[in-house]
Scaffold this motif. Structure first.
Motif, PDB file in Angstrom:
ATOM      1  N   ASN A 130       0.815  -1.217   0.000  1.00  0.00           N
ATOM      2  CA  ASN A 130       0.000   0.000   0.000  1.00  0.00           C
ATOM      3  C   ASN A 130       0.850   1.268   0.000  1.00  0.00           C
ATOM      4  OD1 ASN A 130      -2.424  -1.464   0.118  1.00  0.00           O
ATOM      5  ND2 ASN A 130      -2.287  -1.638   2.366  1.00  0.00           N
ATOM      6  N   SER A 362       8.148  -3.649  -6.278  1.00  0.00           N
ATOM      7  CA  SER A 362       7.484  -3.431  -7.577  1.00  0.00           C
ATOM      8  C   SER A 362       7.549  -4.689  -8.435  1.00  0.00           C
ATOM      9  CB  SER A 362       8.153  -2.282  -8.324  1.00  0.00           C
ATOM     10  OG  SER A 362       7.620  -2.166  -9.622  1.00  0.00           O
ATOM     11  N   THR A 364       6.911  -4.275 -11.860  1.00  0.00           N
ATOM     12  CA  THR A 364       7.056  -3.762 -13.222  1.00  0.00           C
ATOM     13  C   THR A 364       8.521  -3.593 -13.575  1.00  0.00           C
ATOM     14  OG1 THR A 364       4.965  -2.570 -12.977  1.00  0.00           O
ATOM     15  CG2 THR A 364       6.404  -1.924 -14.815  1.00  0.00           C
ATOM     16  N   SER A 374       9.056   1.944 -11.273  1.00  0.00           N
ATOM     17  CA  SER A 374       7.642   1.780 -10.976  1.00  0.00           C
ATOM     18  C   SER A 374       7.405   1.778  -9.470  1.00  0.00           C
ATOM     19  CB  SER A 374       7.120   0.471 -11.575  1.00  0.00           C
ATOM     20  OG  SER A 374       5.799   0.229 -11.150  1.00  0.00           O
ATOM     21  N   ALA A 375       6.263   2.224  -9.064  1.00  0.00           N
ATOM     22  CA  ALA A 375       5.876   2.243  -7.649  1.00  0.00           C
ATOM     23  C   ALA A 375       4.538   1.549  -7.467  1.00  0.00           C
ATOM     24  CB  ALA A 375       5.798   3.673  -7.140  1.00  0.00           C
ATOM     25  N   ASP A 376       4.345   0.448  -8.242  1.00  0.00           N
ATOM     26  CA  ASP A 376       3.031  -0.194  -8.178  1.00  0.00           C
ATOM     27  C   ASP A 376       2.845  -1.071  -6.927  1.00  0.00           C
ATOM     28  OD1 ASP A 376       4.652  -2.345  -8.714  1.00  0.00           O
ATOM     29  OD2 ASP A 376       3.967  -2.620 -10.766  1.00  0.00           O
ATOM     30  N   GLY A 377       3.910  -1.574  -6.293  1.00  0.00           N
ATOM     31  CA  GLY A 377       3.791  -2.388  -5.079  1.00  0.00           C
ATOM     32  C   GLY A 377       3.178  -3.751  -5.311  1.00  0.00           C
ATOM     33  N   LYS A 378       3.101  -4.176  -6.580  1.00  0.00           N
ATOM     34  CA  LYS A 378       2.429  -5.455  -6.854  1.00  0.00           C
ATOM     35  C   LYS A 378       3.258  -6.663  -6.426  1.00  0.00           C
ATOM     36  CE  LYS A 378      -0.381  -3.775 -10.706  1.00  0.00           C
ATOM     37  NZ  LYS A 378      -0.724  -3.930 -12.146  1.00  0.00           N
ATOM     38  N   ASN A 379       4.565  -6.536  -6.439  1.00  0.00           N
ATOM     39  CA  ASN A 379       5.366  -7.673  -5.995  1.00  0.00           C
ATOM     40  C   ASN A 379       5.259  -7.866  -4.482  1.00  0.00           C
ATOM     41  OD1 ASN A 379       7.231  -9.780  -6.897  1.00  0.00           O
ATOM     42  ND2 ASN A 379       8.711  -8.771  -5.535  1.00  0.00           N
ATOM     43  N   ASP A 381       2.615  -7.185  -2.846  1.00  0.00           N
ATOM     44  CA  ASP A 381       1.301  -7.803  -2.685  1.00  0.00           C
ATOM     45  C   ASP A 381       1.364  -9.296  -3.022  1.00  0.00           C
ATOM     46  OD1 ASP A 381      -1.620  -7.485  -2.229  1.00  0.00           O
ATOM     47  OD2 ASP A 381      -1.730  -8.116  -4.332  1.00  0.00           O
TER      48      ASP A 381
END
Length: 477
Positions: A130, A362, A364, A374-379, A381
């Motif tokens: 988050n 990340s 991405t 990237s700052a998506d934080g999906k990794n 998650d």
């Protein structure tokens, strides 16, 4: 009965009553002595001539009473049963204690338990997903990962310490067995010599039986009585004490838990080196060294390797704050790359020296967005979702803890049942061989009245003789 032979009869009655009072006093004096068996006087009537002769006929009831023996009151069946149940109770008690110590090593359910530490790690990855650009969640993830690794090492160290302490205890137990076996052999010799000399052996036999019961508790030994009063001691079919000869016992096998599979710890005879099928406390110690602790150590090592494999792979799939692909999170403490998964154990699992920026939050690849980070934080998650895997780390650990809890519960329940059985057997044994003060008081009064009656008989015969001699003298003059 003639008057003079009557004196002899009365004197034997006095002596028998006195002997009965002496034995009763001995019983009362030892009412609180551990292992003491109450004694009883066996009396036998003394009749006339046993072999008839041509010019000798015994037609009267002359003789009196003789103390044939002073024997211990014991039930051989209950004694054998007590030895068996004592060994079983000792084995289950030690097994329950061993499993309880394993539970203490895992510290569940507490805040310091591995389940709680795993939950903190997953919560840290959720916070990072988050807030992927902040350093605080990144630092928090590293701290919780390090705490988790330390918790696994602590659990493994507790299991290793339990293994070492159990082995030391088994070694000390072997020394105690040797001392008891030697004492039993010496008592056998003393009892045999005393029996041949016609001396009493009851107290010596009590001391020997206490030692045999101690061996039943420690190694599941059983005593086999001979006709001459000697007791042989057997452990799982192997003779430990035969008459006045005893063999030694020593601990053999691996000195460390890592070598258990190839050379399991065991008790063997010395000399000879024959493995003993022990019972009692020793059986539980052997099981702890060969099965219980090594089994849970292996499961903990597997958990540590699964943790390293899962998190290293998931972290390597992402990119850190500088756009660099994530490296391994854990290794075996050596710091070398690549990480050799087979070298990782619960004893050496360690968090690699990483900075908060190196946490790959990340998913991405910077190459796909023209070099931007990237700052998506999906990794992050994705690493959090490892906790939701029905066959993942949490599920594996919960299965381990549940199995441990069930095994401990079964051991506790078995011990409760066995304790009830042992209590019943011991109560039955004590009802036969234990000293009952009410019964001894009754016996004392009985012997006291018998003594008084015999003394009165002596007085009556004395008066009759006095009258006979005195009156005969008057008639003669």
């Amino acid at each position: 009965m003639s008057t003079f032979s009557g004196l002899n009869t009365a004197s034997t009655a006095l002596w028998a009553a006195q002997r009965g009072l002496d034995v009763t006093g001995q019983n009362i004096a030892n009412v609180n002595t551990a292992g003491y068996s109450r004694q009883r006087v066996d009396q036998r009537a003394m009749g006339g001539a046993a072999v008839p002769a041509i010019h000798s006929v015994a037609g009267t009831a002359e003789g009196g009473v003789d103390v044939e023996a002073v024997r211990r009151v014991r039930d051989a069946f209950l004694e054998a049963r007590a030895q068996l149940e004592t060994g079983t109770t000792a084995r289950l008690t030690a097994e329950s204690q061993a499993l309880s110590r394993v539970e203490e090593a895992f510290r569940e359910p507490t805040d310091s338990g591995l389940q709680s530490l795993l939950s903190d790690v997953w919560s840290g990855f959720s916070d990072l997903a988050n807030n992927p650009l902040k350093l605080a969640p990144r630092s928090q993830v590293l701290e919780r990962l390090d705490t988790l690794a330390a918790g696994i090492r602590t659990t493994r160290a507790s299991l290793d310490q339990q293994w070492d302490q159990t082995r030391d205890g088994l070694s000390a137990l072997a020394a105690d067995v040797n001392a008891s076996a030697t004492s039993i052999a010496e008592l056998n010799q003393a009892i045999r010599q005393a029996s041949l000399s016609g001396l009493p052996t009851n107290e010596l036999s009590d001391r020997r039986d206490v030692l045999v019961m101690e061996l039943s508790l420690t190694v599941g030994a059983t005593g086999v009585a001979r006709d001459d009063g000697v007791v042989d001691v057997v452990i799982g079919g192997t003779s430990l004490v035969s008459g006045n000869t005893a063999i030694g016992v020593r601990l053999a096998g691996a000195s460390g838990p890592d070598d258990v599979a190839g050379d399991p710890p065991r008790l063997v005879t010395q000399p000879g080196g024959t493995s003993l099928r022990v019972g009692g406390t020793a059986a539980s110690h052997v099981a702890t060294l060969t099965t219980i602790v090594p089994g849970y150590r292996a499961q903990l090592d597997t958990l540590a390797r699964d943790l390293v494999s899962s998190l290293n792979a998931a972290h390597g799939a992402g990119f850190d704050a500088k756009g660099v692909r994530g490296g391994p999170l854990f290794d075996d403490g050596s710091g070398t790359l690549p990480v050799v998964l087979g070298a990782v154990t619960a004893a050496n699992i360690s968090l690699r020296a990483l900075t908060p920026e190196q946490v790959a939050a990340s998913a991405t690849d910077p190459a796909t967005i023209a070099g931007a980070v990237s700052a998506d934080g999906k990794n992050a998650d994705a690493m959090f979702k490892l906790s939701l895997d029905p066959a993942g780390l949490d599920a594996t650990y919960r299965k381990l803890v549940v199995a441990l809890g069930v095994e401990t519960s079964v051991a506790t329940r078995n011990l409760e049942v066995q304790s009830a059985v042992s209590t019943q057997v011991e109560a039955a044994r004590e009802s036969v061989s234990g000293v009952n003060l009410d019964e001894e008081m009754t016996n004392m009064l009985s012997y006291q009245h018998a003594y008084s009656a015999a003394a009165r008989l002596v007085s009556a015969i004395d008066e009759a003789l006095d009258t006979l001699i005195s009156r005969t003298g008057l008639v003669g003059r």
